[in-house]
Write a protein that holds these residues in place. Structure first.
Motif, PDB file in Angstrom:
ATOM      1  N   VAL A 181       0.838  -1.208   0.000  1.00  0.00           N
ATOM      2  CA  VAL A 181       0.000   0.000   0.000  1.00  0.00           C
ATOM      3  C   VAL A 181       0.871   1.256   0.000  1.00  0.00           C
ATOM      4  O   VAL A 181       0.587   2.212  -0.722  1.00  0.00           O
ATOM      5  N   ALA A 182       1.940   1.241   0.793  1.00  0.00           N
ATOM      6  CA  ALA A 182       2.845   2.395   0.825  1.00  0.00           C
ATOM      7  C   ALA A 182       3.402   2.676  -0.567  1.00  0.00           C
ATOM      8  O   ALA A 182       3.410   3.822  -1.024  1.00  0.00           O
ATOM      9  N   LYS A 183       3.833   1.645  -1.253  1.00  0.00           N
ATOM     10  CA  LYS A 183       4.360   1.798  -2.616  1.00  0.00           C
ATOM     11  C   LYS A 183       3.293   2.370  -3.543  1.00  0.00           C
ATOM     12  O   LYS A 183       3.546   3.308  -4.304  1.00  0.00           O
ATOM     13  N   PHE A 184       2.085   1.829  -3.467  1.00  0.00           N
ATOM     14  CA  PHE A 184       0.962   2.288  -4.287  1.00  0.00           C
ATOM     15  C   PHE A 184       0.688   3.777  -4.048  1.00  0.00           C
ATOM     16  O   PHE A 184       0.529   4.552  -5.000  1.00  0.00           O
ATOM     17  N   LEU A 185       0.668   4.193  -2.792  1.00  0.00           N
ATOM     18  CA  LEU A 185       0.385   5.585  -2.465  1.00  0.00           C
ATOM     19  C   LEU A 185       1.543   6.508  -2.833  1.00  0.00           C
ATOM     20  O   LEU A 185       1.328   7.619  -3.325  1.00  0.00           O
ATOM     21  N   LEU A 186       2.772   6.058  -2.594  1.00  0.00           N
ATOM     22  CA  LEU A 186       3.936   6.858  -2.969  1.00  0.00           C
ATOM     23  C   LEU A 186       3.958   7.126  -4.470  1.00  0.00           C
ATOM     24  O   LEU A 186       4.291   8.235  -4.908  1.00  0.00           O
ATOM     25  N   GLU A 187       3.590   6.132  -5.263  1.00  0.00           N
ATOM     26  CA  GLU A 187       3.547   6.299  -6.720  1.00  0.00           C
ATOM     27  C   GLU A 187       2.503   7.323  -7.146  1.00  0.00           C
ATOM     28  O   GLU A 187       2.559   7.834  -8.258  1.00  0.00           O
ATOM     29  N   ARG A 188       1.571   7.635  -6.270  1.00  0.00           N
ATOM     30  CA  ARG A 188       0.513   8.602  -6.556  1.00  0.00           C
ATOM     31  C   ARG A 188       0.721   9.938  -5.850  1.00  0.00           C
ATOM     32  O   ARG A 188      -0.189  10.742  -5.748  1.00  0.00           O
ATOM     33  N   GLY A 189       1.920  10.145  -5.324  1.00  0.00           N
ATOM     34  CA  GLY A 189       2.277  11.441  -4.763  1.00  0.00           C
ATOM     35  C   GLY A 189       2.002  11.658  -3.286  1.00  0.00           C
ATOM     36  O   GLY A 189       2.137  12.771  -2.794  1.00  0.00           O
ATOM     37  N   TYR A 190       1.640  10.615  -2.562  1.00  0.00           N
ATOM     38  CA  TYR A 190       1.409  10.744  -1.126  1.00  0.00           C
ATOM     39  C   TYR A 190       2.728  10.621  -0.372  1.00  0.00           C
ATOM     40  O   TYR A 190       3.662   9.968  -0.840  1.00  0.00           O
ATOM     41  N   LYS A 191       2.784  11.228   0.796  1.00  0.00           N
ATOM     42  CA  LYS A 191       3.917  11.045   1.705  1.00  0.00           C
ATOM     43  C   LYS A 191       3.508   9.935   2.669  1.00  0.00           C
ATOM     44  O   LYS A 191       2.520  10.072   3.385  1.00  0.00           O
ATOM     45  N   VAL A 192       4.261   8.824   2.684  1.00  0.00           N
ATOM     46  CA  VAL A 192       3.815   7.612   3.382  1.00  0.00           C
ATOM     47  C   VAL A 192       4.946   6.992   4.195  1.00  0.00           C
ATOM     48  O   VAL A 192       6.094   6.975   3.759  1.00  0.00           O
ATOM     49  N   LYS A 193       4.556   6.443   5.360  1.00  0.00           N
ATOM     50  CA  LYS A 193       5.448   5.611   6.167  1.00  0.00           C
ATOM     51  C   LYS A 193       4.667   4.392   6.620  1.00  0.00           C
ATOM     52  O   LYS A 193       3.459   4.431   6.786  1.00  0.00           O
ATOM     53  N   GLU A 194       5.403   3.311   6.831  1.00  0.00           N
ATOM     54  CA  GLU A 194       4.811   2.088   7.363  1.00  0.00           C
ATOM     55  C   GLU A 194       5.039   2.032   8.872  1.00  0.00           C
ATOM     56  O   GLU A 194       6.147   2.296   9.348  1.00  0.00           O
ATOM     57  N   LEU A 195       3.990   1.693   9.615  1.00  0.00           N
ATOM     58  CA  LEU A 195       4.105   1.515  11.057  1.00  0.00           C
ATOM     59  C   LEU A 195       4.786   0.172  11.312  1.00  0.00           C
ATOM     60  O   LEU A 195       4.236  -0.889  10.984  1.00  0.00           O
ATOM     61  N   THR A 196       5.961   0.208  11.882  1.00  0.00           N
ATOM     62  CA  THR A 196       6.744  -0.989  12.120  1.00  0.00           C
ATOM     63  C   THR A 196       6.017  -1.960  13.049  1.00  0.00           C
ATOM     64  O   THR A 196       5.534  -1.568  14.094  1.00  0.00           O
ATOM     65  N   GLY A 197       5.920  -3.215  12.628  1.00  0.00           N
ATOM     66  CA  GLY A 197       5.332  -4.250  13.468  1.00  0.00           C
ATOM     67  C   GLY A 197       3.832  -4.368  13.401  1.00  0.00           C
ATOM     68  O   GLY A 197       3.257  -5.286  13.977  1.00  0.00           O
ATOM     69  N   GLY A 198       3.177  -3.434  12.725  1.00  0.00           N
ATOM     70  CA  GLY A 198       1.731  -3.495  12.544  1.00  0.00           C
ATOM     71  C   GLY A 198       0.940  -3.490  13.845  1.00  0.00           C
ATOM     72  O   GLY A 198       1.418  -3.068  14.895  1.00  0.00           O
ATOM     73  N   ILE A 199      -0.288  -3.990  13.752  1.00  0.00           N
ATOM     74  CA  ILE A 199      -1.178  -4.029  14.913  1.00  0.00           C
ATOM     75  C   ILE A 199      -0.603  -4.914  16.020  1.00  0.00           C
ATOM     76  O   ILE A 199      -0.813  -4.660  17.209  1.00  0.00           O
ATOM     77  N   ALA A 200       0.161  -5.945  15.662  1.00  0.00           N
ATOM     78  CA  ALA A 200       0.733  -6.842  16.668  1.00  0.00           C
ATOM     79  C   ALA A 200       1.680  -6.092  17.601  1.00  0.00           C
ATOM     80  O   ALA A 200       1.609  -6.253  18.828  1.00  0.00           O
ATOM     81  N   ALA A 201       2.554  -5.274  17.049  1.00  0.00           N
ATOM     82  CA  ALA A 201       3.483  -4.497  17.877  1.00  0.00           C
ATOM     83  C   ALA A 201       2.727  -3.475  18.718  1.00  0.00           C
ATOM     84  O   ALA A 201       3.041  -3.267  19.891  1.00  0.00           O
ATOM     85  N   TRP A 202       1.726  -2.852  18.112  1.00  0.00           N
ATOM     86  CA  TRP A 202       0.923  -1.850  18.814  1.00  0.00           C
ATOM     87  C   TRP A 202       0.245  -2.468  20.044  1.00  0.00           C
ATOM     88  O   TRP A 202       0.286  -1.922  21.141  1.00  0.00           O
TER      89      TRP A 202
END
Length: 130
Positions: A87-108
């Motif tokens: 998803v990050a790649k998809f959004l970055l290709e469309r001009g969004y500023k994106v970061k991935e939350l490390t570890g996802g919901i499990a880490a949270w």
């Protein structure tokens, strides 16, 4: 790519749960958090508090819901899931500023950070649309 370049790129592309929690509390209007997990609603009823639920499979049809003037933070299940990276790649290709939350919901969840359980508020369907 040398080690320094790798770690610089990694820090540019990701954000830890602790950093996101602190930064989003300091500047709540700067970020737009998206839960991009696919699958049946009953298995993904627990979400990070204040996250917008836009599953990866629905993303192309829901881009109008994602603001271009905010930093987009995406998350999925855990460190073994690459849905958020796609998803990050998809959004970055469309001009969004994106970061991935490390570890996802499990880490949270492991850090006991605020979550929302919508399992009592939704009708459970066996059709996940996968």
């Amino acid at each position: 790519m040398n080690a320094l370049d790798y770690f610089n790129a990694r820090l540019e592309a990701t954000i830890s749960p602790m950093d996101y929690l602190k930064l989003s509390q300091m500047e709540p209007d700067k970020y737009f958090l998206i839960d991009v997990r696919n699958g049946p609603i009953n298995v993904r009823s627990l979400t990070i508090k204040d996250a917008h639920v836009i599953p990866q499979l629905e993303l192309p049809n829901r881009l109008n819901e994602i603001p271009k003037d905010k930093e987009i933070i995406v998350y999925c299940w855990d460190v073994w899931c690459n849905t958020a990276a796609k998803v990050a790649k998809f959004l970055l290709e469309r001009g969004y500023k994106v970061k991935e939350l490390t570890g996802g919901i499990a880490a949270w969840k492991e850090m006991n950070f605020p979550v929302l359980d919508s399992s009592q508020d939704v009708e459970v369907s066996d059709n996940c649309g996968c």
